[in-house]
Write a protein that holds these residues in place. Structure first.
Motif, PDB file in Angstrom:
ATOM      1  N   GLY A  26      19.149  13.871 -11.980  1.00 22.89           N
ATOM      2  CA  GLY A  26      18.971  15.117 -11.251  1.00 22.89           C
ATOM      3  C   GLY A  26      17.535  15.203 -10.794  1.00 22.89           C
ATOM      4  N   ALA A  27      17.094  16.363 -10.334  1.00 22.10           N
ATOM      5  CA  ALA A  27      15.740  16.510  -9.845  1.00 22.10           C
ATOM      6  C   ALA A  27      14.737  16.218 -10.947  1.00 22.10           C
ATOM      7  N   GLY A  28      13.990  15.148 -10.799  1.00 17.00           N
ATOM      8  CA  GLY A  28      12.964  14.803 -11.760  1.00 17.00           C
ATOM      9  C   GLY A  28      13.495  14.286 -13.073  1.00 17.00           C
ATOM     10  N   ALA A  29      14.784  14.008 -13.176  1.00 18.01           N
ATOM     11  CA  ALA A  29      15.361  13.571 -14.449  1.00 18.01           C
ATOM     12  C   ALA A  29      15.425  12.061 -14.523  1.00 18.01           C
ATOM     13  N   ALA A  30      15.332  11.550 -15.754  1.00 18.24           N
ATOM     14  CA  ALA A  30      15.450  10.106 -15.956  1.00 18.24           C
ATOM     15  C   ALA A  30      16.911   9.712 -15.823  1.00 18.24           C
ATOM     16  N   THR A  31      17.165   8.477 -15.391  1.00 23.74           N
ATOM     17  CA  THR A  31      18.537   8.012 -15.286  1.00 23.74           C
ATOM     18  C   THR A  31      19.040   7.572 -16.649  1.00 23.74           C
ATOM     19  N   LEU A  32      20.357   7.643 -16.829  1.00 22.06           N
ATOM     20  CA  LEU A  32      20.951   7.214 -18.091  1.00 22.06           C
ATOM     21  C   LEU A  32      20.828   5.701 -18.222  1.00 22.06           C
ATOM     22  N   PRO A  33      20.509   5.203 -19.426  1.00 21.27           N
ATOM     23  CA  PRO A  33      20.412   3.763 -19.614  1.00 21.27           C
ATOM     24  C   PRO A  33      21.792   3.134 -19.487  1.00 21.27           C
ATOM     25  N   SER A  34      21.825   1.897 -18.985  1.00 22.05           N
ATOM     26  CA  SER A  34      23.102   1.212 -18.865  1.00 22.05           C
ATOM     27  C   SER A  34      23.601   0.834 -20.248  1.00 22.05           C
ATOM     28  N   GLU A  35      24.928   0.874 -20.449  1.00 21.13           N
ATOM     29  CA  GLU A  35      25.494   0.566 -21.763  1.00 21.13           C
ATOM     30  C   GLU A  35      25.486  -0.942 -21.989  1.00 21.13           C
ATOM     31  N   PRO A  36      24.939  -1.426 -23.124  1.00 23.53           N
ATOM     32  CA  PRO A  36      24.896  -2.855 -23.386  1.00 23.53           C
ATOM     33  C   PRO A  36      26.283  -3.393 -23.691  1.00 23.53           C
ATOM     34  N   SER A  37      26.443  -4.702 -23.509  1.00 23.31           N
ATOM     35  CA  SER A  37      27.718  -5.317 -23.853  1.00 23.31           C
ATOM     36  C   SER A  37      27.824  -5.411 -25.369  1.00 23.31           C
ATOM     37  N   THR A  38      29.045  -5.691 -25.869  1.00 23.20           N
ATOM     38  CA  THR A  38      29.254  -5.823 -27.316  1.00 23.20           C
ATOM     39  C   THR A  38      28.368  -6.914 -27.890  1.00 23.20           C
ATOM     40  N   ASP A  39      28.221  -8.028 -27.156  1.00 24.46           N
ATOM     41  CA  ASP A  39      27.377  -9.126 -27.625  1.00 24.46           C
ATOM     42  C   ASP A  39      25.923  -8.689 -27.731  1.00 24.46           C
ATOM     43  N   ASP A  40      25.437  -7.906 -26.765  1.00 22.23           N
ATOM     44  CA  ASP A  40      24.049  -7.429 -26.789  1.00 22.23           C
ATOM     45  C   ASP A  40      23.818  -6.527 -27.992  1.00 22.23           C
ATOM     46  N   VAL A  41      24.787  -5.667 -28.272  1.00 21.31           N
ATOM     47  CA  VAL A  41      24.659  -4.740 -29.391  1.00 21.31           C
ATOM     48  C   VAL A  41      24.580  -5.495 -30.701  1.00 21.31           C
ATOM     49  N   VAL A 231      17.512  28.507 -36.013  1.00 21.43           N
ATOM     50  CA  VAL A 231      18.431  28.929 -34.948  1.00 21.43           C
ATOM     51  C   VAL A 231      17.660  29.743 -33.911  1.00 21.43           C
ATOM     52  N   GLY A 232      17.834  29.364 -32.634  1.00 20.17           N
ATOM     53  CA  GLY A 232      17.151  30.059 -31.553  1.00 20.17           C
ATOM     54  C   GLY A 232      15.895  29.366 -31.071  1.00 20.17           C
ATOM     55  N   THR A 233      15.415  28.362 -31.829  1.00 14.69           N
ATOM     56  CA  THR A 233      14.222  27.625 -31.419  1.00 14.69           C
ATOM     57  C   THR A 233      14.516  26.797 -30.169  1.00 14.69           C
ATOM     58  N   SER A 234      13.608  26.804 -29.213  1.00 13.89           N
ATOM     59  CA  SER A 234      13.766  26.016 -27.989  1.00 13.89           C
ATOM     60  C   SER A 234      13.349  24.576 -28.226  1.00 13.89           C
ATOM     61  N   ALA A 235      14.023  23.654 -27.550  1.00  9.27           N
ATOM     62  CA  ALA A 235      13.707  22.230 -27.637  1.00  9.27           C
ATOM     63  C   ALA A 235      13.576  21.670 -26.228  1.00  9.27           C
ATOM     64  N   THR A 236      12.675  20.695 -26.068  1.00 14.87           N
ATOM     65  CA  THR A 236      12.426  20.099 -24.751  1.00 14.87           C
ATOM     66  C   THR A 236      12.436  18.582 -24.861  1.00 14.87           C
ATOM     67  N   SER A 237      13.040  17.905 -23.883  1.00 19.21           N
ATOM     68  CA  SER A 237      13.096  16.448 -23.892  1.00 19.21           C
ATOM     69  C   SER A 237      11.711  15.852 -23.728  1.00 19.21           C
ATOM     70  N   GLU A 238      11.609  14.568 -24.019  1.00 21.30           N
ATOM     71  CA  GLU A 238      10.323  13.881 -23.986  1.00 21.30           C
ATOM     72  C   GLU A 238       9.622  13.996 -22.650  1.00 21.30           C
ATOM     73  N   ASP A 239      10.390  13.875 -21.549  1.00 21.58           N
ATOM     74  CA  ASP A 239       9.757  13.937 -20.229  1.00 21.58           C
ATOM     75  C   ASP A 239       9.647  15.361 -19.683  1.00 21.58           C
ATOM     76  N   GLY A 240      10.137  16.330 -20.459  1.00 24.11           N
ATOM     77  CA  GLY A 240       9.995  17.724 -20.067  1.00 24.11           C
ATOM     78  C   GLY A 240      11.042  18.244 -19.112  1.00 24.11           C
ATOM     79  N   SER A 241      11.959  17.385 -18.660  1.00 17.79           N
ATOM     80  CA  SER A 241      12.936  17.836 -17.665  1.00 17.79           C
ATOM     81  C   SER A 241      14.204  18.404 -18.279  1.00 17.79           C
ATOM     82  N   ASN A 264      19.932  19.811 -17.909  1.00 18.07           N
ATOM     83  CA  ASN A 264      19.525  18.422 -17.630  1.00 18.07           C
ATOM     84  C   ASN A 264      19.399  17.525 -18.856  1.00 18.07           C
ATOM     85  N   TRP A 265      20.258  17.718 -19.858  1.00 21.88           N
ATOM     86  CA  TRP A 265      20.216  16.847 -21.038  1.00 21.88           C
ATOM     87  C   TRP A 265      21.607  16.279 -21.257  1.00 21.88           C
ATOM     88  N   GLY A 266      21.877  15.116 -20.677  1.00 25.38           N
ATOM     89  CA  GLY A 266      23.191  14.484 -20.772  1.00 25.38           C
ATOM     90  C   GLY A 266      23.302  13.611 -22.004  1.00 25.38           C
TER      91      GLY A 266
END
Length: 382
Positions: A26-41, A231-241, A264-266
């Motif tokens: 999304g706007a200013g958001a990081a892209t989701l990392p690609s899922e590794p194959s079973t062998d990579d994992v 409960v009620g505390t706000s949290a923000t992702s590492e990049d702030g988006s 913006n937190w998938g």
């Protein structure tokens, strides 16, 4: 009387483990990392075990396969033993699963299920009763923790001061023959210190994400340590988006929380291994005591060790936390809340401990399944 499942299984120390719940595109958001194959994992997990356990590639693969098989056998053996089940533990050297029973006939049924059987006097339920009595005292200054030692069929009290341990035994009015006192210089502390920067932040502090989960309404979020926020505390992702809010939290008594995404937190089914890769999460089957586990956190990255005890009550300066799992994997402040995983099975969220990743140490985690069950959460596995 033991506390309710959510309280008894949710722990209260805090190390932030960094699981890669990336910000949705999304706007200013990081892209989701690609899922590794079973062998990579598999390679990622094996390489970590080769490094931290001194294993060959074949040895690491053999350990992972043996642990996966032991988890399946453990469930079958426990069912076969029924009321006579006394706990179980896995040996990473012999790759053997041992199941304790309190009846000789049950031993035959356990061995038929494929595990080694050991007939014991107390058994896990009796040991938990002793732990309950100790929990009821509120602890003693000079006592570090207490837990059921399944392998030795006793309850171990770890203390800086032997007299304090004896005072705890007397206050709880438990059978001294069922208890062993172990001297230790450790002084457990929480790992949610204000160290600044990455993973996720809340009120000026930093913790690590545990595992992605969704609530009963389908809202995205993640589990982490309860001491990271109320409960009620706000949290923000590492990049702030990305942003979120603590919807559930318990600490002390236990140490777990659920942070719901508000923007913006998938979610992904990945854990960051801090070597350019990710470990996939396929479930949350509990690994037996003795199993190898790896943890991920925003301060020290990806470190491995073994499960040394389960159901340990830890006396932090902020209060006693019950039903933690102890490991010899190292961690440091800022790792609180981070992921503990065995193979591709989620185990729990980092709480606290002693030592560091230079000299080594002890780290506790809160089991994940009681938190999922209590709050009606679904672990993200795809």
């Amino acid at each position: 009387m033991r506390p309710s499942p959510i309280i008894s299984a949710i722990g209260t120390g805090a190390l932030a483990l960094g699981m890669s719940i990336a910000v949705a595109p999304g706007a200013g958001a990081a892209t989701l990392p690609s899922e590794p194959s079973t062998d990579d994992v598999a390679a990622t997990m094996q390489e970590a075990l080769e490094r931290d356990f001194g294993l060959t590639p074949f040895g690491a693969e053999e350990l992972l396969d043996a642990q996966a098989e032991a988890s399946e056998i453990d469930a079958e053996a426990a069912e076969a033993a029924g009321d006579h089940y006394g706990g179980s533990f896995f040996d990473t050297e012999s790759l053997e699963l041992t199941v304790n029973v309190t009846d000789a006939q049950a031993a035959e049924q356990v061995e038929a299920a494929g595990a080694r059987a050991e007939v014991v006097r107390n058994g896990h339920e009796a040991l938990l009763g002793v732990v309950d009595d100790l929990d009821g005292t509120g602890g003693e200054d000079g006592v570090v923790s207490w837990y059921p030692d399944v392998a030795d069929d006793t309850v171990v009290i770890r203390a800086n001061d032997a007299e304090a341990a004896q005072s705890l035994i007397e206050s709880a009015d438990v059978d001294p023959s069922a208890v062993e006192v172990e001297q230790t210089e450790e002084s457990p502390r929480l790992y949610a210190d204000i160290v600044g920067g990455d993973a996720f932040t809340m009120g000026g502090g930093r913790c690590s994400i545990g595992f992605a989960a969704t609530d009963s309404s389908g809202n995205d979020g993640f589990v982490t340590a309860g001491h990271c926020g109320t409960v009620g505390t706000s949290a923000t992702s590492e990049d702030g988006s990305g942003s979120g809010v603590f919807e559930e939290s318990v600490f002390p008594g236990n140490d777990a929380a659920f942070v719901s995404s508000t923007s913006n937190w998938g979610v992904t089914n990945l854990v960051n291994t801090y070597d350019g890769g990710d470990q996939t999460v396929s479930g949350s089957e509990e690994a037996p005591i003795g199993s190898a586990v790896c943890r991920s956190g925003s301060t020290t990255g990806w470190e491995c060790g073994s499960i040394e005890a389960r159901g340990e009550s830890v006396s932090y300066p902020q209060g006693t936390v019950e039903d933690l799992t102890r490991t010899d994997a190292c961690a440091e402040p800022g790792d609180s809340g981070g992921s503990f995983i065995a193979g591709d099975q989620a185990q729990g969220m980092t709480s606290g401990g002693s030592g560091d990743c230079t000299s080594g140490g002890t780290t506790y985690y809160q089991e994940i399944n009681p938190a999922l069950d209590t709050w009606g959460l679904n672990l993200v596995t795809s």
